[in-house]
Design an enzyme around this catalytic site. Structure first.
Site, PDB file in Angstrom:
ATOM      1  N   LYS A 183      -0.354 -17.561  -5.586  1.00 15.22           N
ATOM      2  CA  LYS A 183      -0.457 -16.262  -4.932  1.00 15.22           C
ATOM      3  C   LYS A 183      -1.295 -16.419  -3.672  1.00 15.22           C
ATOM      4  O   LYS A 183      -2.413 -16.908  -3.719  1.00 15.22           O
ATOM      5  CB  LYS A 183      -1.110 -15.242  -5.859  1.00 15.22           C
ATOM      6  N   LYS A 220       0.421  -6.493  -0.183  1.00 16.29           N
ATOM      7  CA  LYS A 220       0.366  -5.052  -0.506  1.00 16.29           C
ATOM      8  C   LYS A 220       0.804  -4.159   0.642  1.00 16.29           C
ATOM      9  O   LYS A 220       0.030  -3.343   1.151  1.00 16.29           O
ATOM     10  CB  LYS A 220      -1.057  -4.673  -0.958  1.00 16.29           C
TER      11      LYS A 220
END
Lengths: 214, 235
Positions: free
Chosen positions: B37, B66
């Site tokens: 990630k 995000k």
């Protein structure tokens, strides 16, 4: 005429200079540790407009199928240069997976390294002999380390497939390298750079003029 | 090399601006985890070219940026992430139905990246949310946004370990539940107060576990990842 490959192109200028100078191959590096690494999108932009008679080569080091497929969906390549520890079986697998010709790089320091190439001649479309970095070299890459090897090791040999010479070549030594090894094609990366990863137009021009003038 | 199903559930969070450290970790975790990630810290320092370099080590990339913007912009960002070859990315579910749908559309005909929606950041407490005008209990808001994400085509949501079971029950089996904040009991608590172990989270229904420090700060990150996978296997 000896063929020439300019490897690690990462700028429009380097592409233009390579094509104008008569390069037969240009190489794009998909290896994370290389200062010449490009993204698939950058690679696609760089190869856009390159004429068909110039082969687009992608350099990979032990890359898995997923990433290889992802890259190839973005950029069309004519030759896959496998520069890691790929076994003959893996070379064959990549050839079948991608349906693109493959060139296996063999890192050479001594005679015994050359014989390693024999296990690849049946599965690879082309063999690239590159210099093995000395074991004590700091930050050594799989290639592009500006080191040479004894070109006599390649002299007077007959390979059943096309081959290429690499490793520490530059305008000043490429004529001798061709004469000694008898290679049909040469590959250069660090030898046409002003510093690691920065291609130098004048050096690309000088290298190609030298090779094509022989 | 084929890696085990439990290893594939582990996504290692590489949160650093140090490219050498990131590459070193990625290389030593090759074939030990299901992906890495990369978040805003890494991305802001190294951009898409940096993401590609990590991807060239052979890892699947979970791009945790995000996205939260107007629908058109988010669609464009997802398109760019799709071209980059990411296998998973995050958006904020609170961007609304149209934004979530636009994110899914931005992927075009590709099957990846998985579009994973963030509901309520785990750092936010009820009091904090009240101050930004969001009333009502947090679990209600998480569920509301989870349902919104699902209804608009998202592939999954990010879930705190303690909400996994409830969300799995509410959203069914098709939504991927991506769970950060889990920690093996041998790894030390750091700043995470309520600990849930990776195997607990998988048992509760987690599809992916985002694990950072227990792997990245371990003396031998590959061994730590293997140990966690082994614990999941034992469930």
């Amino acid at each position: 005429m000896t063929q020439a490959k300019i490897c690690g192109i990462n700028s429009r200028d380097a592409v233009r200079e390579s094509i104008d100078g008569g390069a037969d191959f240009v190489g794009l590096v998909f290896y994370p540790r290389s200062p010449r690494a490009v993204t698939a999108i950058e690679a696609a932009q760089l190869v856009h407009g390159i004429p068909d008679y110039v082969s687009k080569v992608g350099l990979f080091v032990d890359l898995g199928d997923d990433m290889m497929t992802a890259i190839l969906s973005q950029v069309s390549l004519d030759l896959l240069q496998l520069h890691g520890a790929e076994t003959p079986a893996r070379v064959q697998e990549i050839r079948q997976l991608t349906n693109i010709p493959v060139m296996k790089a063999i890192r050479v320091a001594t005679e015994s390294d050359i014989t390693e190439a024999n296990s690849y001649v049946d599965v690879a479309d082309c063999i690239l002999f590159d210099a093995k970095a000395p074991p004590d070299m700091k930050g050594a890459l799989p290639g592009g380390n500006a080191v040479t090897f004894d070109w006599n090791l390649l002299a007077e040999r007959n390979w059943p497939c096309p081959w290429m010479l690499s490793g520490g070549l530059h305008a000043g030594n490429v004529a001798a390298a061709i004469a000694t090894s008898g290679t049909p094609s040469v590959d250069v990366s660090s030898g046409v750079e002003s510093s690691p990863g920065i291609k130098d137009s004048a050096r690309i021009r000088e290298f190609l003029t030298t090779v094509k003038g022989l | 090399m084929v890696i085990s199903t439990s290893s594939r559930k582990i996504l290692c969070a590489i949160d650093t601006t140090d490219m050498d450290a990131a590459l070193g970790l990625a290389e030593c975790l090759r074939d030990q985890v299901g992906g890495v990630k990369l978040g805003t810290e890494f991305f802001t320092a190294h951009g898409p070219a940096g993401v590609a370099r990590i991807a060239y080590t052979g890892h699947r990339i979970f791009l945790d940026l995000k996205f939260h913007d107007i629908p058109n912009t988010v669609a464009g960002a997802v398109r760019a992430a799709t071209e980059l070859g990411c296998f998973m990315l995050t958006i904020h579910a609170s961007g609304g139905a149209a934004m979530i749908a636009a994110a899914v559309e931005g992927r075009g005909s590709a099957t990846t990246p998985k579009i994973i929606a963030v509901t309520v950041l785990t750092s936010l407490a009820a009091a904090t949310l009240k101050k930004v005008g969001q009333m009502g209990p947090i679990p209600d808001q998480v569920l509301r946004l989870g349902r919104l994400a699902q209804a608009n085509g998202a592939d999954g949501i990010v879930s705190s370990p303690h909400e996994v079971a409830a969300l799995r029950g509410a959203l069914g089996v098709d939504m991927d539940l991506v769970v950060p904040g889990v920690r093996p009991d041998w790894a030390g608590a750091d700043d995470q107060k309520r600990i849930m172990t990776p195997s607990d989270a998988v048992q509760a229904g987690a599809d992916f576990l985002v694990i950072g420090r227990p792997i990245t700060r371990a003396a031998d990150p590959a061994a730590a990842a293997r140990r966690i996978a082994g614990e999941i296997d034992a469930v």
